[in-house]
Motif scaffolding. Structure first.
Motif, mmCIF file in Angstrom:
data_model
loop_
_atom_site.group_PDB
_atom_site.id
_atom_site.type_symbol
_atom_site.label_atom_id
_atom_site.label_comp_id
_atom_site.label_asym_id
_atom_site.label_seq_id
_atom_site.Cartn_x
_atom_site.Cartn_y
_atom_site.Cartn_z
ATOM 1 N N ALA A 7 0.858 -1.198 0.000
ATOM 2 C CA ALA A 7 0.000 0.000 0.000
ATOM 3 C C ALA A 7 0.890 1.243 0.000
ATOM 4 C CB ALA A 7 -0.910 0.020 1.227
ATOM 5 N N LEU A 8 0.426 2.316 -0.667
ATOM 6 C CA LEU A 8 1.146 3.590 -0.686
ATOM 7 C C LEU A 8 0.464 4.527 0.318
ATOM 8 C CD1 LEU A 8 3.525 4.925 -2.040
ATOM 9 C CD2 LEU A 8 2.004 5.788 -3.819
ATOM 10 N N ASP A 9 1.175 4.831 1.412
ATOM 11 C CA ASP A 9 0.591 5.586 2.531
ATOM 12 C C ASP A 9 0.660 7.096 2.258
ATOM 13 O OD1 ASP A 9 -0.609 5.962 4.946
ATOM 14 O OD2 ASP A 9 1.232 5.770 6.128
ATOM 15 N N ASP A 10 -0.263 7.847 2.915
ATOM 16 C CA ASP A 10 -0.299 9.314 2.841
ATOM 17 C C ASP A 10 -0.273 9.790 1.399
ATOM 18 O OD1 ASP A 10 -0.271 9.336 5.587
ATOM 19 O OD2 ASP A 10 1.909 9.577 5.722
ATOM 20 N N PHE A 11 -1.063 9.154 0.543
ATOM 21 C CA PHE A 11 -1.020 9.479 -0.879
ATOM 22 C C PHE A 11 -1.511 10.918 -1.099
ATOM 23 C CE2 PHE A 11 -2.582 9.582 -5.248
ATOM 24 C CZ PHE A 11 -1.505 9.049 -5.923
ATOM 25 N N GLY A 12 -0.806 11.644 -1.952
ATOM 26 C CA GLY A 12 -1.193 13.021 -2.280
ATOM 27 C C GLY A 12 -0.346 14.066 -1.605
ATOM 28 N N THR A 13 0.442 13.675 -0.596
ATOM 29 C CA THR A 13 1.254 14.674 0.114
ATOM 30 C C THR A 13 2.669 14.739 -0.431
ATOM 31 O OG1 THR A 13 1.916 13.048 1.778
ATOM 32 C CG2 THR A 13 -0.054 14.330 2.225
ATOM 33 N N GLY A 14 3.050 13.803 -1.280
ATOM 34 C CA GLY A 14 4.397 13.816 -1.843
ATOM 35 C C GLY A 14 4.400 14.400 -3.234
ATOM 36 N N TYR A 15 5.523 14.248 -3.948
ATOM 37 C CA TYR A 15 5.667 14.881 -5.245
ATOM 38 C C TYR A 15 6.104 13.923 -6.334
ATOM 39 C CZ TYR A 15 5.166 18.746 -2.247
ATOM 40 O OH TYR A 15 4.658 19.591 -1.313
ATOM 41 N N SER A 16 6.147 12.631 -5.979
ATOM 42 C CA SER A 16 6.514 11.648 -7.004
ATOM 43 C C SER A 16 5.446 10.562 -7.074
ATOM 44 C CB SER A 16 7.874 11.026 -6.667
ATOM 45 O OG SER A 16 7.843 10.498 -5.358
ATOM 46 N N SER A 17 4.203 10.932 -6.749
ATOM 47 C CA SER A 17 3.143 9.939 -6.626
ATOM 48 C C SER A 17 2.965 9.123 -7.888
ATOM 49 C CB SER A 17 1.827 10.642 -6.269
ATOM 50 O OG SER A 17 1.991 11.411 -5.112
ATOM 51 N N LEU A 18 2.770 9.820 -9.014
ATOM 52 C CA LEU A 18 2.515 9.098 -10.254
ATOM 53 C C LEU A 18 3.743 8.320 -10.698
ATOM 54 C CD1 LEU A 18 0.437 11.782 -12.177
ATOM 55 C CD2 LEU A 18 -0.372 9.792 -10.899
ATOM 56 N N SER A 19 4.926 8.900 -10.492
ATOM 57 C CA SER A 19 6.151 8.175 -10.855
ATOM 58 C C SER A 19 6.294 6.908 -10.032
ATOM 59 C CB SER A 19 7.368 9.085 -10.638
ATOM 60 O OG SER A 19 7.273 10.232 -11.448
ATOM 61 N N LEU A 20 5.973 6.995 -8.741
ATOM 62 C CA LEU A 20 6.060 5.813 -7.882
ATOM 63 C C LEU A 20 5.065 4.746 -8.321
ATOM 64 C CD1 LEU A 20 6.463 7.483 -4.376
ATOM 65 C CD2 LEU A 20 8.149 6.058 -5.553
ATOM 66 N N LEU A 21 3.837 5.181 -8.652
ATOM 67 C CA LEU A 21 2.826 4.200 -9.048
ATOM 68 C C LEU A 21 3.218 3.468 -10.327
ATOM 69 C CD1 LEU A 21 -0.524 6.064 -8.279
ATOM 70 C CD2 LEU A 21 0.473 4.124 -7.072
ATOM 71 N N SER A 22 3.970 4.168 -11.166
ATOM 72 C CA SER A 22 4.382 3.517 -12.415
ATOM 73 C C SER A 22 5.510 2.504 -12.201
ATOM 74 C CB SER A 22 4.828 4.575 -13.434
ATOM 75 O OG SER A 22 6.010 5.222 -12.979
ATOM 76 N N ARG A 23 6.168 2.558 -11.009
ATOM 77 C CA ARG A 23 7.306 1.678 -10.744
ATOM 78 C C ARG A 23 7.039 0.661 -9.646
ATOM 79 N NH1 ARG A 23 12.323 3.752 -12.243
ATOM 80 N NH2 ARG A 23 13.088 1.725 -11.508
ATOM 81 N N ILE A 24 6.252 1.071 -8.639
ATOM 82 C CA ILE A 24 6.029 0.192 -7.495
ATOM 83 C C ILE A 24 4.686 -0.528 -7.662
ATOM 84 C CG2 ILE A 24 5.729 0.107 -4.995
ATOM 85 C CD1 ILE A 24 7.453 2.557 -4.771
#
Length: 837
Positions: free
Chosen positions: A697-714
């Motif tokens: 799970a990706l916690d505290d979604f929306g507060t960071g700045y690489s959200s979409l990049s992370l979703l494309s890799r993790i």
């Protein structure tokens, strides 16, 4: 309109009143002629009466009101003396004849002559009637037969004269009748008493010897000279007093007030129809009359007052400075007396001084404002400087009534030194100015953009609806710098790093700036674009360093415990999972929040032992719940540093086997602080965990700045919406938009979405209707020990074990769901039937 046309219009308005006076005078003339009795001695008396009346009218005191001259005569005195020595009909007729001769001799205008003759004939008739009714007769009683009747008759004459004359003057000049009545009333009253004394004295003289009537004209002339001198003295005294008051009113430092006061005061001081002031410096013209300003602007708009113009140059006594010109306008011909001319020059000199003082003060104020602006703003970019930022921030933080949250974004340009070294400092200055313009255009009106020095900028964000919104505002600021800059035909890309800090509980603006600086350098070290201040990464926190020294003992003594917060199906209230939350039960300080010790744990080398202890307690709790009939997955937060350890997947899988728990009953929560540079290492760790059945799970979604990049890799299975967005969703459109976009993203990527921080039923219903299936927060339960949560599950809600809240709808109810909501429900059920959505 020409002056003669306006004069004709005034005359037309006066005709009804003057016609009435002439008509009544003609009636008095006819009645007097009818009752006149011829007397052999009458010719001498006729001559004396006519001469006396003509002399009383001719000898006058002249007073000017605006462009009109008004005369005060001795006609009433002559009439009263005549009534004392001659019959009423004779006096009325003699008054008419005498005034007709006098007006013809002085070439008085026909309208004024008719009014003067008619008015005084009515005064004579009225005074004679009152004198008769008051008991006028020759007798021994002086008071009752002479003084009293004459006083009553003269009072009637004066009142009638005022009642007829003042309305005509008011209509002709535009003055208010009340003002005319009040003007010089003391002087008029004193003069009336003096005339009454003259009348009574003359009557007693004539009773002694009627031949003394010839001495009356010289006496009247002498009194006239005395009266004229008194009036002149009084007028000059009042004029100097008004001049002093007027010049005092000019002693202000605001130029607009000086000019307005000068125009309105001068109109009254000089009895002008309009006053105009023209300044030579800027061509400004201001004019007005009667206490109002009719024009204030350039000279291209002409005045509406035609007639006499009396100009006066606005210059000092030395005549060295000429600031403009004063113009007095009159609707008719006016000739100022020597005293009035001197008054105009004195007033113009005072006005010149006042204008120069006001202009000098305005210049000083402008220079002071420039200095104040320069002291608080950056000379190159025009942005606020560090001093202004600190002052404004301190004021904002000290304002307890301020709405929303205050945050600071610190922005530093990367590789700016290369621009200076390669293209020169002039090019570097252009880059800084363009960056300033873009930041200024990207903020809201309430925000403050500042340049702290060099290539460092700061933005003070005011009235944020939630702390997490600061991250999106900061992202927009850096996005404004993304497009290349145009530098003399060259396209230059600017990269920047940013740090965000929310308002601290104490420490003020200096601490806020320090924390933003810490966050910015954290972003630079981690290769991120923006980083939010986290106390766990602040190496300047001495208290945290002290706790770090106690970590080995805490791990050895098992002082770290785990509480669990249930994750609930928002629609049914059924518990679908639980999140493990680490706590440090310190023997001295009590329960310590993980934000204070996690960074120290990561740096201490004790992270593997700490992570294994927390994971063991979480898995033991899940096993106990499963044995009690509640097969719930447990979520455990994972440090980014653990994902950099290739041994971490083997350790997790070994603990799962040791406790006999299926891998899909464990959810590892990751944070968005992972950087792209670390993902290559993390990919192998997470792939092994995912392939083994562990859910991510990706916690505290929306507060960071690489959200979409992370979703494309993790390869995560679940997104968790940060609690700050849920808290602000009802009052902030931005927070609501983040939640909607996260839910849409979850549906698009076939990911479950969990909302954190659900505190109220309206939040629960709004989230469920928007398509969010699961949530956690104090509405359902606070973090509980494993046994406490098991007891709550067994107790249930409303007799329903395994639930912590009543369902939103009754069982069997037909519910119309939004299309997106139905789709989200299907994907969650098909994909993850037993995990929190």
């Amino acid at each position: 309109m020409a002056p003669q046309d306006r004069q004709t219009g005034t005359d037309q308005r006066l005709l009804p009143l003057i016609g009435l006076v002439v008509f009544l005078a003609a009636a008095a003339f006819a009645i007097s002629a009818y009752h006149l009795r011829l007397d052999p001695a009458a010719p001498a008396l006729w001559a004396a009466l006519i001469s006396l009346v003509a002399l009383g009218f001719t000898v006058k005191v002249r007073i000017r009101i605006r462009a009109n001259n008004h005369n005060i005569a001795w006609t009433e005195t002559a009439i009263m003396i005549g009534l004392a020595v001659a019959p009423l009909p004779m006096v009325v007729l003699a008054t008419g004849f005498g005034l007709a001769i006098a007006t013809a001799t002085t070439r008085t205008a026909p309208l004024k002559a008719s009014f003067g003759v008619g008015k005084n004939m009515l005064v004579a008739a009225t005074a004679g009637l009152v004198l008769h009714l008051a008991g006028w007769r020759s007798g021994a009683d002086v008071i009752t037969s002479t003084i009293w009747p004459l006083s009553i008759a003269y009072l009637a004459a004066v009142v009638l004269d005022e009642a007829i004359t003042l309305p005509v003057i008011a209509m002709a000049t535009g003055e208010r009748l009340r003002d005319l009545f009040r003007e010089d009333w003391g002087l008029r009253l004193g003069t009336a008493v003096a005339r009454l004394v003259v009348i009574v004295g003359t009557v007693f003289i004539l009773r002694a010897d009627s031949h003394l009537l010839l001495a009356v004209p010289p006496l009247v002339l002498s009194l006239h000279l005395i009266y004229s001198n008194r009036v002149r003295t009084r007028t000059e005294q009042q004029a100097w007093q008004r001049l002093a008051r007027t010049t005092d009113a000019l002693n202000v430092v605001d130029l607009d007030l000086v000019l307005t006061s000068a125009v309105t005061q001068a109109a009254e001081l000089f009895s002008a129809d309009e006053v105009e002031i023209e300044l030579r410096e800027d061509g400004r013209v201001i004019r007005g009359s009667g206490g109002t300003i009719s024009h204030d602007g350039p000279t291209d708009e002409p005045s509406t007052v035609d007639g006499t113009i009396i100009p006066a140059t606005l210059e000092g006594h030395d005549r060295a400075v000429d600031v403009g010109v004063l113009r007095l306008r009159f609707r008719g011909p006016v000739q100022l007396s020597e005293r009035e001319q001197y008054t105009v020059r004195t007033f113009a000199s005072a006005l010149c001084t006042a204008v120069r003082n006001a202009q000098a003060y305005a210049e000083l104020a402008r220079v002071a404002d420039e200095h104040a602006y320069a002291a608080t703003h950056d000379a190159l970019t025009g942005l606020a400087n560090r001093r202004h930022l600190l002052d404004q921030g301190a004021e904002q933080l000290s304002n307890r009534l301020a709405d929303g949250v205050t945050a600071l974004v610190l922005i530093d340009l990367n590789h700016f030194k290369e621009v200076n070294d390669t293209l020169g400092h002039a090019a570097g200055d252009q880059v800084l100015m363009q960056v300033a313009d873009r930041l200024r255009g990207a903020v809201r009106p309430d925000d403050l953009v500042a340049r702290l020095g060099g290539d460092e900028f700061a933005v003070l964000l005011r009235s944020l609806p939630a702390p997490a919104v600061a991250a999106h505002r900061a992202d927009a600021l850096l996005a404004a710098l993304h497009e290349p800059l145009d530098l003399d035909g060259m396209r230059i890309s600017v990269e920047a790093s940013g740090g965000i800090s929310g308002a601290p509980a104490n420490g003020g603006m200096a601490e806020l700036l320090r924390r933003a600086d810490v966050a910015m350098y954290q972003a630079k070290r981690a290769g991120q674009r923006i980083s939010t201040y986290a106390p766990t990464r602040d190496t300047a926190d001495l208290g945290r360093l002290t706790l770090g020294g106690e970590l080995p003992r805490a791990v050895a003594d098992h002082e770290f415990t785990v509480n669990f917060q249930p994750i609930v199906d928002l629609g049914t209230g059924e518990v679908t999972g639980a999140e493990a939350l680490a706590r440090w039960h310190h023997p001295t300080h009590g329960m310590i929040d993980p934000l204070r010790f996690l960074e120290a744990v990561e740096r201490s080398g004790l992270l593997p032992a700490f992570a294994e202890a927390i994971l063991d307690q979480a898995l033991i709790a899940a096993v106990s719940w499963r044995a009690a009939g509640f097969d719930l997955p447990v979520s455990v937060n994972v440090s980014p540093r653990s994902l950099l350890d290739a041994r971490f997947p083997g350790s997790v899988l070994a603990r799962l086997r040791a406790h006999g728990l299926p891998p899909d009953r464990l959810v590892l929560e990751l944070t968005e602080t992972l950087t792209l540079s670390q993902l290559d290492v993390v990919d192998r760790v997470l792939s092994r965990l995912r392939d083994s059945g562990v859910r991510l799970a990706l916690d505290d979604f929306g507060t960071g700045y690489s959200s979409l990049s992370l979703l494309s890799r993790i390869p995560v299975h679940e997104l968790k919406i940060d609690r700050s967005f849920v808290t602000a969703m009802e009052s902030s459109a931005e927070a609501a938009a983040v939640i909607r976009s996260t839910l849409d993203l979850g549906r698009s990527l076939d990911l479950a979405v969990v909302a954190e921080g659900v505190e109220s039923e309206p939040q629960r219903r709004a989230l469920w209707e928007a398509g969010c299936a699961a949530g956690q927060g104090h509405l359902f339960a606070r973090p509980l020990p494993a046994g406490g949560l098991l007891a709550a599950l067994q107790r249930g809600s409303g007799g329903r074990p395994g639930t912590l809240a009543p369902p939103l709808h009754d069982v069997g109810a037909v519910i119309r769901l939004p299309a997106g909501r139905r789709q989200a429900g299907r994907s969650r059920t098909d994909r993850l039937p037993h995990l929190p959505a």
